[in-house]
Write a protein that holds these residues in place. Structure first.
Motif, PDB file in Angstrom:
ATOM      1  N   TRP A 103       0.811  -1.226   0.000  1.00 45.82           N
ATOM      2  CA  TRP A 103       0.000   0.000   0.000  1.00 45.82           C
ATOM      3  C   TRP A 103       0.840   1.270   0.000  1.00 45.82           C
ATOM      4  CZ3 TRP A 103      -3.360  -3.135  -1.320  1.00 45.82           C
ATOM      5  CH2 TRP A 103      -3.793  -4.213  -0.559  1.00 45.82           C
ATOM      6  N   ALA A 104       1.830   1.347   0.875  1.00 42.89           N
ATOM      7  CA  ALA A 104       2.628   2.563   1.003  1.00 42.89           C
ATOM      8  C   ALA A 104       3.399   2.859  -0.280  1.00 42.89           C
ATOM      9  CB  ALA A 104       3.581   2.454   2.195  1.00 42.89           C
TER      10      ALA A 104
ATOM     11  N   TYR B 198       0.951   4.059  -2.952  1.00 40.98           N
ATOM     12  CA  TYR B 198       0.544   5.442  -2.683  1.00 40.98           C
ATOM     13  C   TYR B 198       1.631   6.419  -3.123  1.00 40.98           C
ATOM     14  CZ  TYR B 198      -0.825   9.619  -0.125  1.00 40.98           C
ATOM     15  OH  TYR B 198      -1.166  10.912   0.200  1.00 40.98           O
ATOM     16  N   TYR B 199       2.879   6.131  -2.754  1.00 39.94           N
ATOM     17  CA  TYR B 199       3.988   7.002  -3.135  1.00 39.94           C
ATOM     18  C   TYR B 199       4.089   7.135  -4.654  1.00 39.94           C
ATOM     19  CZ  TYR B 199       8.580   8.727  -4.182  1.00 39.94           C
ATOM     20  OH  TYR B 199       9.607   9.460  -4.716  1.00 39.94           O
TER      21      TYR B 199
ATOM     22  N   TRP C 117      -0.399  14.631  -1.030  1.00 43.23           N
ATOM     23  CA  TRP C 117       0.781  13.793  -1.209  1.00 43.23           C
ATOM     24  C   TRP C 117       2.041  14.654  -1.106  1.00 43.23           C
ATOM     25  CZ3 TRP C 117       4.869  13.995  -4.644  1.00 43.23           C
ATOM     26  CH2 TRP C 117       5.683  12.860  -4.711  1.00 43.23           C
TER      27      TRP C 117
ATOM     28  N   SER D 288       6.238  10.786   1.769  1.00 49.07           N
ATOM     29  CA  SER D 288       5.419   9.568   1.869  1.00 49.07           C
ATOM     30  C   SER D 288       6.212   8.315   1.507  1.00 49.07           C
ATOM     31  CB  SER D 288       4.162   9.674   1.002  1.00 49.07           C
ATOM     32  OG  SER D 288       4.492   9.705  -0.366  1.00 49.07           O
TER      33      SER D 288
ATOM     34  N   LYS E   1       7.008   6.463   4.650  1.00 52.22           N
ATOM     35  CA  LYS E   1       5.919   6.007   5.511  1.00 52.22           C
ATOM     36  C   LYS E   1       5.541   4.578   5.127  1.00 52.22           C
ATOM     37  CE  LYS E   1       4.265  10.648   6.194  1.00 52.22           C
ATOM     38  NZ  LYS E   1       3.242  11.631   5.947  1.00 52.22           N
TER      39      LYS E   1
ATOM     40  N   THR F 227       0.817   3.232   5.427  1.00 52.43           N
ATOM     41  CA  THR F 227      -0.307   3.650   4.592  1.00 52.43           C
ATOM     42  C   THR F 227      -1.312   2.505   4.504  1.00 52.43           C
ATOM     43  OG1 THR F 227       1.136   5.082   3.303  1.00 52.43           O
ATOM     44  CG2 THR F 227      -0.970   4.484   2.311  1.00 52.43           C
ATOM     45  N   THR F 228      -2.579   2.829   4.671  1.00 52.36           N
ATOM     46  CA  THR F 228      -3.609   1.787   4.652  1.00 52.36           C
ATOM     47  C   THR F 228      -4.003   1.423   3.229  1.00 52.36           C
ATOM     48  OG1 THR F 228      -5.444   3.348   4.674  1.00 52.36           O
ATOM     49  CG2 THR F 228      -4.555   2.667   6.827  1.00 52.36           C
TER      50      THR F 228
ATOM     51  N   LYS G 181      -6.446   4.058   1.899  1.00 50.23           N
ATOM     52  CA  LYS G 181      -5.801   5.289   1.431  1.00 50.23           C
ATOM     53  C   LYS G 181      -5.136   5.076   0.070  1.00 50.23           C
ATOM     54  CE  LYS G 181      -2.787   9.034   2.857  1.00 50.23           C
ATOM     55  NZ  LYS G 181      -2.081   9.666   3.967  1.00 50.23           N
ATOM     56  N   ALA G 182      -4.479   3.948  -0.105  1.00 55.21           N
ATOM     57  CA  ALA G 182      -3.802   3.665  -1.374  1.00 55.21           C
ATOM     58  C   ALA G 182      -4.812   3.488  -2.507  1.00 55.21           C
ATOM     59  CB  ALA G 182      -2.930   2.421  -1.238  1.00 55.21           C
TER      60      ALA G 182
END
Length: 138
Positions: A26-27, A30-31, A101, A105, A108, A111-112, A115-116
């Motif tokens: 996820w993290a 997201y990034y 963003w 990030s 991190k 990240t859930t 969220k992703a």
């Protein structure tokens, strides 16, 4: 690196993020989705540079940031983005998700999944995705 390279990178980072989402990363997903928006804004910004002209120093310096707010300011699409956000509440919601963003990030790890996945929708939604719209501007 030219505008075409930035366009290719934006799309590649989305594909990378989609693969990471499938494996529960996820993290990292997201990034990379935020990085795709960064590349998209930079692809728009390079249209502001003119051959055989010295570019404005502030624009050049701001180009080398990862801050989406600064990139939006030099992209040449800020007014159009604001008009789109005012006319399309879902686009506004997506932009709100994307603009939070930042480059930090990447450090991190918590990240859930929600969220992703929300970021993926905010970036790629066919009707109101931020990158989907940026592609019409670059």
């Amino acid at each position: 690196m030219d505008r075409s390279d930035l366009q290719i990178l934006a799309e590649a980072r989305v594909a990378d993020a989609e693969a990471l989402l499938q494996t529960g990363r996820w993290a990292a997903a997201y990034y990379l989705l935020g990085y795709a928006i960064e590349c998209g804004l930079k692809a728009c910004a390079v249209k502001q540079f003119r051959e055989h002209e010295e570019p404005d120093r502030k624009v050049v310096n701001d180009f080398y940031t990862h801050r989406l707010d600064q990139l939006l300011n030099i992209s040449g699409v800020k007014d159009a983005l604001e008009r789109r956000a005012a006319a399309d509440p879902q686009f506004q919601t997506n932009w709100n998700a994307v603009r939070d963003w930042n480059e930090a990030s990447q450090y991190k790890h918590a990240t859930t999944e929600v969220k992703a996945r929300d970021m993926l929708i905010a970036v790629t939604d066919t009707a109101s995705g931020v990158l989907t719209w940026l592609k019409t501007q670059w």
